[in-house]
Design a protein around this motif. Structure first.
Motif, PDB file in Angstrom:
ATOM      1  N   ARG A  22      12.148 -19.617   9.395  1.00 41.76           N
ATOM      2  CA  ARG A  22      11.093 -18.520   9.023  1.00 41.76           C
ATOM      3  C   ARG A  22      11.929 -17.654   8.581  1.00 41.76           C
ATOM      4  O   ARG A  22      13.413 -16.665   9.145  1.00 41.76           O
ATOM      5  N   LYS A  23      10.559 -17.417   7.480  1.00 45.28           N
ATOM      6  CA  LYS A  23      11.680 -15.648   6.891  1.00 45.28           C
ATOM      7  C   LYS A  23      11.267 -14.736   7.564  1.00 45.28           C
ATOM      8  O   LYS A  23      11.952 -13.738   8.110  1.00 45.28           O
ATOM      9  N   PHE A  24       9.896 -14.972   8.789  1.00 45.04           N
ATOM     10  CA  PHE A  24       9.592 -14.024   9.513  1.00 45.04           C
ATOM     11  C   PHE A  24       8.662 -14.404  11.075  1.00 45.04           C
ATOM     12  O   PHE A  24       8.116 -14.984  10.971  1.00 45.04           O
ATOM     13  N   PRO A  25      10.674 -14.477  11.247  1.00 45.08           N
ATOM     14  CA  PRO A  25      10.405 -15.450  12.905  1.00 45.08           C
ATOM     15  C   PRO A  25       9.158 -14.329  14.284  1.00 45.08           C
ATOM     16  O   PRO A  25      10.555 -13.886  14.753  1.00 45.08           O
ATOM     17  N   MET A  26       8.181 -14.155  13.483  1.00 42.66           N
ATOM     18  CA  MET A  26       7.486 -12.781  15.109  1.00 42.66           C
ATOM     19  C   MET A  26       6.662 -13.827  15.807  1.00 42.66           C
ATOM     20  O   MET A  26       5.719 -14.528  15.184  1.00 42.66           O
ATOM     21  N   ASP A  27       5.787 -12.750  16.179  1.00 44.78           N
ATOM     22  CA  ASP A  27       4.319 -13.700  17.035  1.00 44.78           C
ATOM     23  C   ASP A  27       3.852 -12.525  16.101  1.00 44.78           C
ATOM     24  O   ASP A  27       3.562 -11.483  15.584  1.00 44.78           O
ATOM     25  N   MET A  28       2.032 -13.657  16.802  1.00 42.27           N
ATOM     26  CA  MET A  28       0.528 -12.970  15.621  1.00 42.27           C
ATOM     27  C   MET A  28       0.625 -11.014  15.794  1.00 42.27           C
ATOM     28  O   MET A  28      -0.533 -10.892  15.348  1.00 42.27           O
ATOM     29  N   ALA A  29       0.985 -10.897  17.516  1.00 47.72           N
ATOM     30  CA  ALA A  29       0.850 -10.062  17.710  1.00 47.72           C
ATOM     31  C   ALA A  29       1.561  -8.596  17.351  1.00 47.72           C
ATOM     32  O   ALA A  29       1.603  -7.780  18.073  1.00 47.72           O
ATOM     33  N   GLY A  30       2.670  -8.851  17.033  1.00 48.09           N
ATOM     34  CA  GLY A  30       3.690  -8.847  16.766  1.00 48.09           C
ATOM     35  C   GLY A  30       4.038  -7.462  15.320  1.00 48.09           C
ATOM     36  O   GLY A  30       4.502  -6.584  14.847  1.00 48.09           O
ATOM     37  N   PHE A  31       2.819  -7.531  14.499  1.00 49.67           N
ATOM     38  CA  PHE A  31       2.312  -6.641  13.866  1.00 49.67           C
ATOM     39  C   PHE A  31       1.125  -5.985  13.333  1.00 49.67           C
ATOM     40  O   PHE A  31       0.758  -6.564  13.490  1.00 49.67           O
ATOM     41  N   ALA A  32       0.893  -5.104  12.027  1.00 49.35           N
ATOM     42  CA  ALA A  32      -0.470  -4.798  11.710  1.00 49.35           C
ATOM     43  C   ALA A  32      -0.243  -4.376  10.172  1.00 49.35           C
ATOM     44  O   ALA A  32       0.952  -4.308   9.603  1.00 49.35           O
ATOM     45  N   ILE A  33      -1.097  -4.525   9.472  1.00 52.68           N
ATOM     46  CA  ILE A  33      -0.994  -4.344   7.881  1.00 52.68           C
ATOM     47  C   ILE A  33      -1.993  -3.485   7.707  1.00 52.68           C
ATOM     48  O   ILE A  33      -2.955  -3.876   8.326  1.00 52.68           O
ATOM     49  N   ASN A  34      -1.809  -2.607   6.802  1.00 49.16           N
ATOM     50  CA  ASN A  34      -2.622  -1.568   5.759  1.00 49.16           C
ATOM     51  C   ASN A  34      -3.580  -2.206   4.982  1.00 49.16           C
ATOM     52  O   ASN A  34      -3.273  -3.304   4.305  1.00 49.16           O
ATOM     53  N   ILE A  35      -5.032  -2.327   5.047  1.00 45.97           N
ATOM     54  CA  ILE A  35      -5.660  -3.412   4.651  1.00 45.97           C
ATOM     55  C   ILE A  35      -6.277  -3.051   3.239  1.00 45.97           C
ATOM     56  O   ILE A  35      -5.979  -4.165   2.459  1.00 45.97           O
ATOM     57  N   ARG A  36      -4.884  -2.346   2.776  1.00 39.76           N
ATOM     58  CA  ARG A  36      -4.594  -2.254   1.209  1.00 39.76           C
ATOM     59  C   ARG A  36      -4.012  -3.589   0.390  1.00 39.76           C
ATOM     60  O   ARG A  36      -3.596  -4.055   0.017  1.00 39.76           O
ATOM     61  N   MET A  37      -3.030  -4.205   1.590  1.00 38.73           N
ATOM     62  CA  MET A  37      -2.391  -4.843   1.949  1.00 38.73           C
ATOM     63  C   MET A  37      -2.859  -6.177   1.149  1.00 38.73           C
ATOM     64  O   MET A  37      -2.166  -7.110   0.489  1.00 38.73           O
ATOM     65  N   LEU A  38      -4.231  -6.590   1.548  1.00 35.63           N
ATOM     66  CA  LEU A  38      -4.923  -7.771   1.830  1.00 35.63           C
ATOM     67  C   LEU A  38      -4.936  -7.445  -0.600  1.00 35.63           C
ATOM     68  O   LEU A  38      -5.716  -8.916  -0.971  1.00 35.63           O
ATOM     69  N   THR A  39      -5.514  -6.263  -0.561  1.00 36.97           N
ATOM     70  CA  THR A  39      -5.891  -6.078  -1.734  1.00 36.97           C
ATOM     71  C   THR A  39      -5.366  -6.251  -3.256  1.00 36.97           C
ATOM     72  O   THR A  39      -5.650  -6.548  -4.087  1.00 36.97           O
ATOM     73  N   TYR A  40      -3.602  -6.557  -3.384  1.00 35.15           N
ATOM     74  CA  TYR A  40      -2.902  -6.582  -4.180  1.00 35.15           C
ATOM     75  C   TYR A  40      -2.921  -7.755  -5.077  1.00 35.15           C
ATOM     76  O   TYR A  40      -2.944  -7.635  -5.788  1.00 35.15           O
ATOM     77  N   ASN A  41      -3.132  -8.488  -3.874  1.00 36.43           N
ATOM     78  CA  ASN A  41      -2.920 -10.431  -4.384  1.00 36.43           C
ATOM     79  C   ASN A  41      -4.179 -11.005  -3.416  1.00 36.43           C
ATOM     80  O   ASN A  41      -3.101 -11.801  -2.332  1.00 36.43           O
TER      81      ASN A  41
END
Lengths: 306, 306
Positions: free
Chosen positions: B194-213
């Motif tokens: 995986r490019k991001f070998p992470m857990d679902m609970a291990g990140f948060a995003i600013n909702i502006r990130m949803l609107t770019y693409n």
């Protein structure tokens, strides 16, 4: 009748029990208690395991909503856990941290009487206080789930209160049966010829109940019969039982059980990254064990697609 | 690259997904939101099981400490659960209750992509709002454990933040690796190319990130690759990653897992006791199933010593 104190197997004398205070925050946080109102004495036995830090955090954050309480956290251990102490300090809930390990005599048993030493130690501590504030005792294991309405409700306990518990032993519930507001029986997945076929989370008592017959008040070291033995030692009649949770029609406590797995062993990570400090944190909170023989922490660089 | 939308197996088009609103309390409780400060969008997939009521109660009582948030509770079900609705109403947290069942195409799979429909439904709901308040999106499963410090911390997320998760898959943790404050890799029990070998609970995003693409932002229906697919669809560089939890040296979220057992089946209890109402409550909250063939609730009268 509670088992005779002469029977070392079910009830070792208190003189033989190892009990030790870790830190009693009551002198410092006691001002948070309003002694003119009933105080809740919440007794939580705990033991070291990979999931302990999460469960105590979760329970502490529930109790953080509850006012006028003392939290007794009693470890099944011979050394006070710095992790438990740090966690308790942080929440600023008045607390007593103690040790009361399971006596060695039971260590070989397949079914261990878990939580018994710890609850008995809390009872003895309360009885040893010259003038404890009026209040209500409740046994709250660290992996259960508590609806906040439960705490409001048990605070009204005059002698002994009882209420339903959900998710008991693979079945649905354990509950008193009431008819016309009076206790007439119990509904429980296992009766076992007990006088009180109840779950540990299904009753609360006014602490005055401890003082009537202090010599008889103790939980026996008998798996499956802890609640029964304890309740038999109290001095109450069927008519004294107060039904809570809207006359025992609601479930405000659940016997949730967290899957336990043993903590993995890793080598100490000498590192110029955050893993150095993270390793210490994981070790401090019991999520990791350290050994020179273990593997290093797994690592993969960005854009490496390991 | 996230899996192509043409690949029905990993990413059914949204037109094919069944999504339904149950109750949107935002119009009524939206006044509780301070839209001049970042709002937390907490997204919780859930499904009916014996332990659900306890887990949602526990999570709700944690979130009750958190201000300025919207709770998205999305059921893997085709009918809105009255129990979930009642519970959400009671806590007065601004919430959105929705349905987004797992598409039938996956129902035969041994490893089901759990939570994917639900998280995608929440994302689409947020994107469908004409002027959503500024804030931060976090995926919070209902059985995990959250230290309150986590919520303070993720609210600062400008683009994307990452932090350690404890108790991952039988091992100790999943965490970003940082050197001199910059992301250089990951420590995780399973990398899986995986490019991001992470857990679902291990990140948060600013909702502006949803609107770019917006067309690319979705979680793929690929067990083990949900996080990776979602993060690949966001538009960010390694330098954008913000390390939280004291530079990724603390664990403030744990992947706790509750033991699940199927609810027992009992006959409807026609009774002049509290068991009549308790049975309805147990049924309402999923702790019991009703069947004419099942046994009656177990009962024992006082002093009967069954």
């Amino acid at each position: 009748m509670i088992p005779s104190k002469n029977n070392e197997k079910t009830s070792p004398s208190y003189d033989n029990l190892f009990v030790q205070m870790c830190n009693d925050s009551l002198p410092h946080l006691g001002y948070k208690l309003d002694k003119t109102k009933p105080v809740l004495y919440i007794v939580t036995p705990t033991f070291a395991r990979r999931e302990q830090v999460a469960e105590l955090t979760r329970l502490a954050q529930t109790l953080l909503h509850v006012r006028n309480m003392i939290w007794f956290v009693i470890e099944d251990a011979t050394k006070c856990s710095p992790m438990v102490g740090d966690l308790l300090d942080r929440f600023q809930i008045p607390y007593v941290q103690m040790l009361a390990p399971l006596p060695e005599i039971f260590s070989g048993q397949s079914q261990k009487p878990r939580g018994v030493s710890q609850r008995n130690a809390a009872i003895q501590f309360i009885l040893s206080q010259s003038n404890p504030p009026e209040g209500v005792l409740y046994f709250a294991d660290d992996d259960n789930t508590y609806d906040l309405r439960l705490f409001e409700d048990i605070r009204t306990t005059k002698k002994i209160s009882m209420f339903p518990v959900g998710l008991v032993a693979g079945s649905s519930h354990s509950s008193p049966i009431l008819k016309d507001g009076r206790l007439v029986g119990y509904s429980d997945p296992w009766f076992g010829k007990r006088k009180f076929p109840m779950d540990m989370a299904g009753f609360a008592i006014n602490i005055r109940m401890l003082t009537y017959n202090p010599d008889r008040v103790a939980m026996p070291f008998m798996p499956g019969y802890e609640e029964d033995g304890f309740l038999k030692g109290l001095n109450f009649n069927w008519e004294d039982v107060e039904a809570l949770a809207e006359n025992c029609t609601k479930v405000w406590v659940w016997h949730t059980t967290t899957i336990e797995k043993s903590a993995p062993t890793f080598r100490f990570e000498q590192s110029d990254t955050n893993l150095q400090s993270l390793f210490q944190e994981l070790k401090h909170t019991g999520l990791i064990k350290q050994s020179d023989d273990g593997p290093h922490l797994p690592q993969c660089g960005i854009d490496k697609y390991c």
